[in-house]
Design a protein around this motif. Structure first.
Motif, PDB file in Angstrom:
ATOM      1  N   ILE A  11       5.967  -7.027   3.420  1.00 27.31           N
ATOM      2  CA  ILE A  11       6.712  -6.011   4.188  1.00 27.31           C
ATOM      3  C   ILE A  11       5.740  -5.377   5.185  1.00 27.31           C
ATOM      4  O   ILE A  11       5.064  -4.381   4.900  1.00 27.31           O
ATOM      5  CB  ILE A  11       7.363  -4.962   3.267  1.00 27.31           C
ATOM      6  N   ALA A  12       5.678  -5.984   6.368  1.00 29.49           N
ATOM      7  CA  ALA A  12       4.670  -5.565   7.360  1.00 29.49           C
ATOM      8  C   ALA A  12       4.862  -4.110   7.765  1.00 29.49           C
ATOM      9  O   ALA A  12       3.887  -3.409   8.075  1.00 29.49           O
ATOM     10  CB  ALA A  12       4.758  -6.482   8.574  1.00 29.49           C
ATOM     11  N   SER A  13       6.093  -3.630   7.731  1.00 24.78           N
ATOM     12  CA  SER A  13       6.362  -2.258   8.208  1.00 24.78           C
ATOM     13  C   SER A  13       5.791  -1.194   7.269  1.00 24.78           C
ATOM     14  O   SER A  13       5.853  -0.001   7.568  1.00 24.78           O
ATOM     15  CB  SER A  13       7.873  -2.044   8.350  1.00 24.78           C
ATOM     16  N   LEU A  14       5.228  -1.594   6.123  1.00 19.65           N
ATOM     17  CA  LEU A  14       4.678  -0.601   5.187  1.00 19.65           C
ATOM     18  C   LEU A  14       3.166  -0.409   5.339  1.00 19.65           C
ATOM     19  O   LEU A  14       2.548   0.291   4.541  1.00 19.65           O
ATOM     20  CB  LEU A  14       4.979  -1.012   3.741  1.00 19.65           C
ATOM     21  N   ALA A  15       2.563  -1.051   6.351  1.00 21.04           N
ATOM     22  CA  ALA A  15       1.100  -0.914   6.517  1.00 21.04           C
ATOM     23  C   ALA A  15       0.790  -0.309   7.884  1.00 21.04           C
ATOM     24  O   ALA A  15       0.924  -0.990   8.911  1.00 21.04           O
ATOM     25  CB  ALA A  15       0.426  -2.266   6.347  1.00 21.04           C
ATOM     26  N   TYR A  16       0.415   0.950   7.915  1.00 25.25           N
ATOM     27  CA  TYR A  16       0.061   1.608   9.184  1.00 25.25           C
ATOM     28  C   TYR A  16      -0.657   2.921   8.884  1.00 25.25           C
ATOM     29  O   TYR A  16      -0.549   3.474   7.790  1.00 25.25           O
ATOM     30  CB  TYR A  16       1.317   1.901  10.025  1.00 25.25           C
ATOM     31  N   ILE A  17      -1.375   3.403   9.893  1.00 25.26           N
ATOM     32  CA  ILE A  17      -1.911   4.776   9.872  1.00 25.26           C
ATOM     33  C   ILE A  17      -1.491   5.406  11.198  1.00 25.26           C
ATOM     34  O   ILE A  17      -1.788   4.844  12.261  1.00 25.26           O
ATOM     35  CB  ILE A  17      -3.448   4.790   9.769  1.00 25.26           C
ATOM     36  N   ARG A  18      -0.774   6.522  11.126  1.00 26.14           N
ATOM     37  CA  ARG A  18      -0.310   7.185  12.351  1.00 26.14           C
ATOM     38  C   ARG A  18      -0.651   8.664  12.293  1.00 26.14           C
ATOM     39  O   ARG A  18      -0.569   9.271  11.228  1.00 26.14           O
ATOM     40  CB  ARG A  18       1.214   7.078  12.488  1.00 26.14           C
ATOM     41  N   GLU A  19      -0.994   9.206  13.451  1.00 30.43           N
ATOM     42  CA  GLU A  19      -1.212  10.653  13.535  1.00 30.43           C
ATOM     43  C   GLU A  19       0.039  11.251  14.142  1.00 30.43           C
ATOM     44  O   GLU A  19       0.510  10.787  15.190  1.00 30.43           O
ATOM     45  CB  GLU A  19      -2.432  10.931  14.423  1.00 30.43           C
ATOM     46  N   HIS A  20       0.618  12.247  13.486  1.00 29.32           N
ATOM     47  CA  HIS A  20       1.881  12.790  13.974  1.00 29.32           C
ATOM     48  C   HIS A  20       1.969  14.262  13.577  1.00 29.32           C
ATOM     49  O   HIS A  20       1.886  14.581  12.393  1.00 29.32           O
ATOM     50  CB  HIS A  20       3.049  11.995  13.355  1.00 29.32           C
TER      51      HIS A  20
ATOM     52  N   GLU B  18      12.903   3.311  -7.114  1.00 33.32           N
ATOM     53  CA  GLU B  18      12.351   3.963  -5.921  1.00 33.32           C
ATOM     54  C   GLU B  18      10.997   3.366  -5.552  1.00 33.32           C
ATOM     55  O   GLU B  18      10.203   3.015  -6.435  1.00 33.32           O
ATOM     56  CB  GLU B  18      12.160   5.466  -6.164  1.00 33.32           C
ATOM     57  N   ILE B  19      10.746   3.329  -4.256  1.00 30.42           N
ATOM     58  CA  ILE B  19       9.470   2.822  -3.740  1.00 30.42           C
ATOM     59  C   ILE B  19       8.829   3.909  -2.899  1.00 30.42           C
ATOM     60  O   ILE B  19       9.507   4.551  -2.090  1.00 30.42           O
ATOM     61  CB  ILE B  19       9.724   1.578  -2.842  1.00 30.42           C
ATOM     62  N   ILE B  20       7.533   4.124  -3.087  1.00 29.21           N
ATOM     63  CA  ILE B  20       6.818   5.005  -2.157  1.00 29.21           C
ATOM     64  C   ILE B  20       6.703   4.236  -0.849  1.00 29.21           C
ATOM     65  O   ILE B  20       6.238   3.082  -0.837  1.00 29.21           O
ATOM     66  CB  ILE B  20       5.411   5.360  -2.684  1.00 29.21           C
ATOM     67  N   THR B  21       7.143   4.862   0.237  1.00 25.32           N
ATOM     68  CA  THR B  21       7.027   4.191   1.531  1.00 25.32           C
ATOM     69  C   THR B  21       5.912   4.793   2.380  1.00 25.32           C
ATOM     70  O   THR B  21       5.319   4.109   3.199  1.00 25.32           O
ATOM     71  CB  THR B  21       8.356   4.268   2.318  1.00 25.32           C
ATOM     72  N   GLU B  22       5.654   6.096   2.185  1.00 23.63           N
ATOM     73  CA  GLU B  22       4.669   6.750   3.057  1.00 23.63           C
ATOM     74  C   GLU B  22       3.940   7.865   2.306  1.00 23.63           C
ATOM     75  O   GLU B  22       4.530   8.523   1.441  1.00 23.63           O
ATOM     76  CB  GLU B  22       5.396   7.340   4.273  1.00 23.63           C
ATOM     77  N   VAL B  23       2.684   8.066   2.670  1.00 21.39           N
ATOM     78  CA  VAL B  23       1.892   9.184   2.147  1.00 21.39           C
ATOM     79  C   VAL B  23       1.465  10.020   3.350  1.00 21.39           C
ATOM     80  O   VAL B  23       0.967   9.476   4.343  1.00 21.39           O
ATOM     81  CB  VAL B  23       0.648   8.657   1.384  1.00 21.39           C
ATOM     82  N   ARG B  24       1.680  11.340   3.262  1.00 23.23           N
ATOM     83  CA  ARG B  24       1.361  12.223   4.397  1.00 23.23           C
ATOM     84  C   ARG B  24       0.297  13.234   3.991  1.00 23.23           C
ATOM     85  O   ARG B  24       0.443  13.887   2.962  1.00 23.23           O
ATOM     86  CB  ARG B  24       2.606  12.980   4.837  1.00 23.23           C
ATOM     87  N   LEU B  25      -0.719  13.345   4.810  1.00 25.44           N
ATOM     88  CA  LEU B  25      -1.772  14.335   4.556  1.00 25.44           C
ATOM     89  C   LEU B  25      -1.980  15.165   5.810  1.00 25.44           C
ATOM     90  O   LEU B  25      -2.072  14.598   6.911  1.00 25.44           O
ATOM     91  CB  LEU B  25      -3.091  13.638   4.222  1.00 25.44           C
ATOM     92  N   PRO B  26      -2.075  16.498   5.668  1.00 27.28           N
ATOM     93  CA  PRO B  26      -2.375  17.291   6.855  1.00 27.28           C
ATOM     94  C   PRO B  26      -3.769  16.948   7.359  1.00 27.28           C
ATOM     95  O   PRO B  26      -4.692  16.752   6.554  1.00 27.28           O
ATOM     96  CB  PRO B  26      -2.315  18.736   6.346  1.00 27.28           C
ATOM     97  N   ALA B  27      -3.906  16.845   8.685  1.00 27.88           N
ATOM     98  CA  ALA B  27      -5.250  16.629   9.240  1.00 27.88           C
ATOM     99  C   ALA B  27      -6.075  17.879   8.953  1.00 27.88           C
ATOM    100  O   ALA B  27      -5.538  18.987   8.925  1.00 27.88           O
ATOM    101  CB  ALA B  27      -5.147  16.395  10.736  1.00 27.88           C
TER     102      ALA B  27
END
Ligand code: FAD
Length: 287
Positions: free
Chosen positions: A57-66, A165-174
């Motif tokens: 599942i390629a859409s599950l591998a990324y690092i984004r700043e938002h 359920e699947i974890i799709t994303e992990v979010r951390l404050p910068a």
């Protein structure tokens, strides 16, 4: 030993993976990096009817700043995080914590989503998530929900995730500009899980010091050390305040005894490591 028989599926979308989890009605496991799950299968401590492999599942591998946060796709490898320039710049605590995770081959396969879903209380990523008030996004047949660490981690190796359920994303404050951070831990050998670890971030804002602190390995879930943070915020980052925060850490943690260490020893380590982490975080902070 070899694992018990299982069926194998390699979906290419999250929806497909969830549909497969629903089909097996709680008797399937998702496979991420396999660094914890495969040993469990080999020892037959887990005997799911099916494995749902998330690696395609390629859409599950990324690092984004938002919006002041770093967002990590659940299948982002620990090694990718270790070498990511945006993580080095905006989330150095996670970068430092990553270097404590096992050895290079483990980090090359292991994922951030897998580490958090596995919920080993000695693991580094759950402690960082807890210290920094991060969030986990989970998707299941009923849709998506966002979970704070205290709502996710229940006890040893147990989360509130439903079996479908699947974890799709992990979010951390910068971290704020100029923040200092340190992850300190004690393990018998380099690469072993921590007996106790402490994640620390400190910064100064409006003439006041701020701290974020959490433990690994001092109980069934990571523990946020809010009372220690309060001491730093009230009294600053001088040696006396750090010593007081460290003493408080050893008073408030509630570790268990096991074959690796007694509860008393873990309490002692929580104090020593809080002191080391705060001192080093202070050294790396820019005013
Ligand atoms: C020798 C050795 C030393 C290690 N040392 C450390 C260490 O010091 N610190 C540390 O933190 N870890 C350590 N690990 C574990 C390693 O970091 C694993 O990568 C991590 O625990 C699990 O991540 P994974 O991607 O390999 O997940 P997997 O092993 O594939 O899965 C682990 C569990 O999480 C579930 N899961 C995986 N992904 C998801 C998802 N997206 N949504 C829902 N459930 C999911 C799986 O079904 C399984 O139950 C070590 C491992 C080994 C073999």
């Amino acid at each position: 030993m070899k694992p018990a028989r299982f069926e194998y599926h390699a979906p290419t979308t999250v929806d497909e993976a969830i549909a497969l989890l629903v089909r097996y009605g709680g008797d399937a496991k998702v496979l991420a990096g396999g660094q914890s799950l495969v040993p469990l299968l080999n020892f037959r401590l887990a005997r799911p009817a099916a494995l749902i492999d998330l690696n395609r599942i390629a859409s599950l591998a990324y690092i984004r700043e938002h919006d002041g946060h770093l967002r990590f796709g659940a299948m982002t490898r620990q090694r990718t995080i270790e070498f990511s320039p945006v993580v080095a710049r905006r989330q150095p605590l996670l970068r430092e914590a990553t270097r404590w995770v096992g050895h290079l081959p483990i980090r090359s396969r292991g994922t951030i989503g897998g580490s958090i879903a596995h919920a080993d209380p000695s693991a580094e990523y759950p402690a960082v998530l807890t210290a920094l008030d991060g969030d986990v996004v989970a998707r299941g047949p009923k849709g998506e929900r966002t979970l704070a660490p205290h709502a996710l981690f229940e006890t040893y190796l147990t989360t509130s995730l439903a079996p479908d359920e699947i974890i799709t994303e992990v979010r951390l404050p910068a971290l704020p500009e100029g923040a200092g951070c340190a992850f300190e831990e004690f393990a018998r050998r380099h690469g072993d899980f921590a007996i106790v670890g402490v994640a620390a971030a400190v910064w100064r804002e409006g003439g006041r010091a701020h701290a974020r602190l959490a433990t690994a390995g001092a109980g069934g879930t990571p523990q946020r050390l809010r009372a220690c943070e309060d001491i730093v915020e009230r009294d600053g980052l001088g040696d006396a305040a750090i010593d007081a925060a460290a003493r408080r850490a050893s008073e408030i943690v509630q570790p268990d005894s096991d074959i690796h260490a007694s509860a008393d020893y873990r309490r002692h380590l929580a104090g020593v490591l809080t002191e080391r982490a705060l001192r080093r975080a202070r050294e790396t902070a820019r005013a």
